[in-house]
Write an enzyme that holds these catalytic residues in place. Structure first.
Site, PDB file in Angstrom:
ATOM      1  N   LYS A  46       0.780  -1.491   0.132  1.00 42.28           N
ATOM      2  CA  LYS A  46      -0.014  -0.084   0.119  1.00 42.28           C
ATOM      3  C   LYS A  46       0.915   1.234  -0.029  1.00 42.28           C
ATOM      4  O   LYS A  46       0.559   2.452  -0.450  1.00 42.28           O
ATOM      5  CB  LYS A  46      -0.896   0.119   1.329  1.00 42.28           C
ATOM      6  CG  LYS A  46      -1.857  -1.152   1.344  1.00 42.28           C
ATOM      7  CD  LYS A  46      -2.746  -0.958   2.394  1.00 42.28           C
ATOM      8  CE  LYS A  46      -3.538  -2.251   3.051  1.00 42.28           C
ATOM      9  NZ  LYS A  46      -4.144  -2.432   4.246  1.00 42.28           N
ATOM     10  N   GLU A 102       8.176   2.005  -5.813  1.00 45.48           N
ATOM     11  CA  GLU A 102       8.193   1.423  -4.554  1.00 45.48           C
ATOM     12  C   GLU A 102       8.296   2.592  -3.489  1.00 45.48           C
ATOM     13  O   GLU A 102       8.970   3.720  -3.789  1.00 45.48           O
ATOM     14  CB  GLU A 102       9.525   0.527  -4.414  1.00 45.48           C
ATOM     15  CG  GLU A 102       9.605  -0.112  -3.083  1.00 45.48           C
ATOM     16  CD  GLU A 102       8.705  -1.089  -2.487  1.00 45.48           C
ATOM     17  OE1 GLU A 102       7.402  -0.271  -2.299  1.00 45.48           O
ATOM     18  OE2 GLU A 102       9.093  -2.135  -2.043  1.00 45.48           O
ATOM     19  N   ASP A 103       7.836   2.611  -2.312  1.00 43.54           N
ATOM     20  CA  ASP A 103       7.645   3.235  -1.304  1.00 43.54           C
ATOM     21  C   ASP A 103       9.282   3.444  -0.713  1.00 43.54           C
ATOM     22  O   ASP A 103      10.118   4.484  -0.649  1.00 43.54           O
ATOM     23  CB  ASP A 103       6.987   3.210  -0.208  1.00 43.54           C
ATOM     24  CG  ASP A 103       6.728   1.961   0.748  1.00 43.54           C
ATOM     25  OD1 ASP A 103       7.782   1.012   0.297  1.00 43.54           O
ATOM     26  OD2 ASP A 103       6.192   2.039   1.693  1.00 43.54           O
ATOM     27  N   ASP A 106      14.742  -0.753   1.746  1.00 44.15           N
ATOM     28  CA  ASP A 106      15.126  -0.950   3.070  1.00 44.15           C
ATOM     29  C   ASP A 106      16.404  -1.865   2.940  1.00 44.15           C
ATOM     30  O   ASP A 106      17.462  -1.865   2.449  1.00 44.15           O
ATOM     31  CB  ASP A 106      14.031  -1.438   4.014  1.00 44.15           C
ATOM     32  CG  ASP A 106      14.320  -1.013   5.626  1.00 44.15           C
ATOM     33  OD1 ASP A 106      15.713  -0.872   5.744  1.00 44.15           O
ATOM     34  OD2 ASP A 106      13.460  -1.345   5.985  1.00 44.15           O
ATOM     35  N   LYS A 134      17.330   3.385   2.409  1.00 45.61           N
ATOM     36  CA  LYS A 134      18.134   3.233   3.468  1.00 45.61           C
ATOM     37  C   LYS A 134      19.576   2.404   2.965  1.00 45.61           C
ATOM     38  O   LYS A 134      19.404   1.242   3.480  1.00 45.61           O
ATOM     39  CB  LYS A 134      17.370   2.689   4.680  1.00 45.61           C
ATOM     40  CG  LYS A 134      16.365   3.372   5.156  1.00 45.61           C
ATOM     41  CD  LYS A 134      15.619   2.833   6.197  1.00 45.61           C
ATOM     42  CE  LYS A 134      14.471   3.449   6.751  1.00 45.61           C
ATOM     43  NZ  LYS A 134      13.725   2.612   7.874  1.00 45.61           N
ATOM     44  N   PHE A 155      12.964   4.426  11.692  1.00 44.84           N
ATOM     45  CA  PHE A 155      11.457   4.125  11.252  1.00 44.84           C
ATOM     46  C   PHE A 155      11.098   5.413  10.557  1.00 44.84           C
ATOM     47  O   PHE A 155      10.651   6.189  11.472  1.00 44.84           O
ATOM     48  CB  PHE A 155      11.014   3.298  12.081  1.00 44.84           C
ATOM     49  CG  PHE A 155       9.699   2.388  11.626  1.00 44.84           C
ATOM     50  CD1 PHE A 155       9.811   1.256  11.040  1.00 44.84           C
ATOM     51  CD2 PHE A 155       8.455   3.112  11.548  1.00 44.84           C
ATOM     52  CE1 PHE A 155       8.746   0.765  10.482  1.00 44.84           C
ATOM     53  CE2 PHE A 155       7.241   2.449  11.020  1.00 44.84           C
ATOM     54  CZ  PHE A 155       7.528   1.334  10.516  1.00 44.84           C
ATOM     55  N   VAL A 156      10.309   5.348   9.407  1.00 43.79           N
ATOM     56  CA  VAL A 156       9.678   6.606   8.919  1.00 43.79           C
ATOM     57  C   VAL A 156       8.213   6.304   8.650  1.00 43.79           C
ATOM     58  O   VAL A 156       8.025   5.035   8.366  1.00 43.79           O
ATOM     59  CB  VAL A 156      10.477   7.014   7.810  1.00 43.79           C
ATOM     60  CG1 VAL A 156      11.701   7.735   8.373  1.00 43.79           C
ATOM     61  CG2 VAL A 156      10.639   6.086   6.686  1.00 43.79           C
ATOM     62  N   ASP A 162       3.232   3.497   6.682  1.00 39.63           N
ATOM     63  CA  ASP A 162       2.743   3.445   7.910  1.00 39.63           C
ATOM     64  C   ASP A 162       3.410   2.699   9.124  1.00 39.63           C
ATOM     65  O   ASP A 162       4.385   1.939   8.733  1.00 39.63           O
ATOM     66  CB  ASP A 162       1.432   2.677   7.500  1.00 39.63           C
ATOM     67  CG  ASP A 162       1.584   1.220   7.282  1.00 39.63           C
ATOM     68  OD1 ASP A 162       1.291   0.431   8.153  1.00 39.63           O
ATOM     69  OD2 ASP A 162       2.279   0.886   6.414  1.00 39.63           O
ATOM     70  N   ARG A 168      -0.477   7.102   7.577  1.00 36.25           N
ATOM     71  CA  ARG A 168      -0.174   6.907   6.072  1.00 36.25           C
ATOM     72  C   ARG A 168      -0.787   8.632   5.425  1.00 36.25           C
ATOM     73  O   ARG A 168      -0.138   9.026   4.307  1.00 36.25           O
ATOM     74  CB  ARG A 168      -1.350   6.058   5.473  1.00 36.25           C
ATOM     75  CG  ARG A 168      -0.817   4.827   5.512  1.00 36.25           C
ATOM     76  CD  ARG A 168      -1.768   3.698   4.775  1.00 36.25           C
ATOM     77  NE  ARG A 168      -1.439   2.260   4.955  1.00 36.25           N
ATOM     78  CZ  ARG A 168      -0.393   1.785   4.576  1.00 36.25           C
ATOM     79  NH1 ARG A 168       0.315   2.198   3.698  1.00 36.25           N
ATOM     80  NH2 ARG A 168      -0.079   0.437   4.821  1.00 36.25           N
TER      81      ARG A 168
END
Length: 180
Positions: A46, A102-103, A106, A134, A155-156, A162, A168
């Protein structure tokens, strides 16, 4: 700010103006690279939805869109390392110019899994556009063609990222820290 959680605090890392400018810049770069071609975008649900919506507003090239949903976090601050496809593509990508949207890159496990899976479907090209990266967390080396921001190992949340389905709707990328 009204976004508070008992036991946690948020600190803005990337503000709304910076986000919108960088998304615009990415759109312009992608448009130059894909001028005269049809680009098929695969949004990873999401967390990349807001990014995709803003990005396509800056893509005056011929595009189509599809969605995949994968899971590797559940309701945790840390990846489980196990990637599962929850929703697969609705379209055939054989012979197409494909870009994963992609968001966040990581550990690289999710995008590595996705690229290996999608390459078996024979697209003519496969690239990656990630809003955030990252690099210090990378377990699998993944080379994204387009990256919005490199961020520290924090952690963002926000801009569709989310924690347990919350935050979100923040218009910024914010670091989530547990209260000491």
């Amino acid at each position: 700010m009204p976004f508070t959680t008992p036991g946690a605090q948020l600190k803005v890392l990337i503000d709304e103006r910076q986000l919108q400018q960088r998304v615009k810049d990415l759109g312009e770069q992608i448009s130059r690279d894909y001028q005269g071609k049809h680009l098929h975008l695969i949004c990873i649900l999401k967390g990349a939805c807001v990014f995709l919506v803003d990005l396509i507003r800056h893509l005056p090239v011929d595009i189509s869109i599809d969605f995949m949903a994968v899971s590797s976090y559940a309701n945790s601050l840390h990846t489980s390392g196990e990637v599962k496809i929850v929703k697969d593509l609705d379209s055939i990508i054989q012979g197409r110019e494909v870009m994963i949207v992609e968001d966040i890159l990581d550990t690289g496990l999710t995008v590595d899994y996705l690229t290996r899976s999608l390459r078996t479907r024979a697209p003519s090209s496969l690239s990656i556009c990630a809003l955030l990266s990252k690099p210090t967390r990378r377990i699998k080396e993944v080379n994204a063609t387009y990256v919005g921001f490199e961020i520290p190992d924090e952690f963002v949340v926000g801009y569709d990222l989310d924690f347990a389905e919350r935050y979100r709707n923040l218009p910024t990328i914010s670091v989530m820290k547990k209260d000491e």
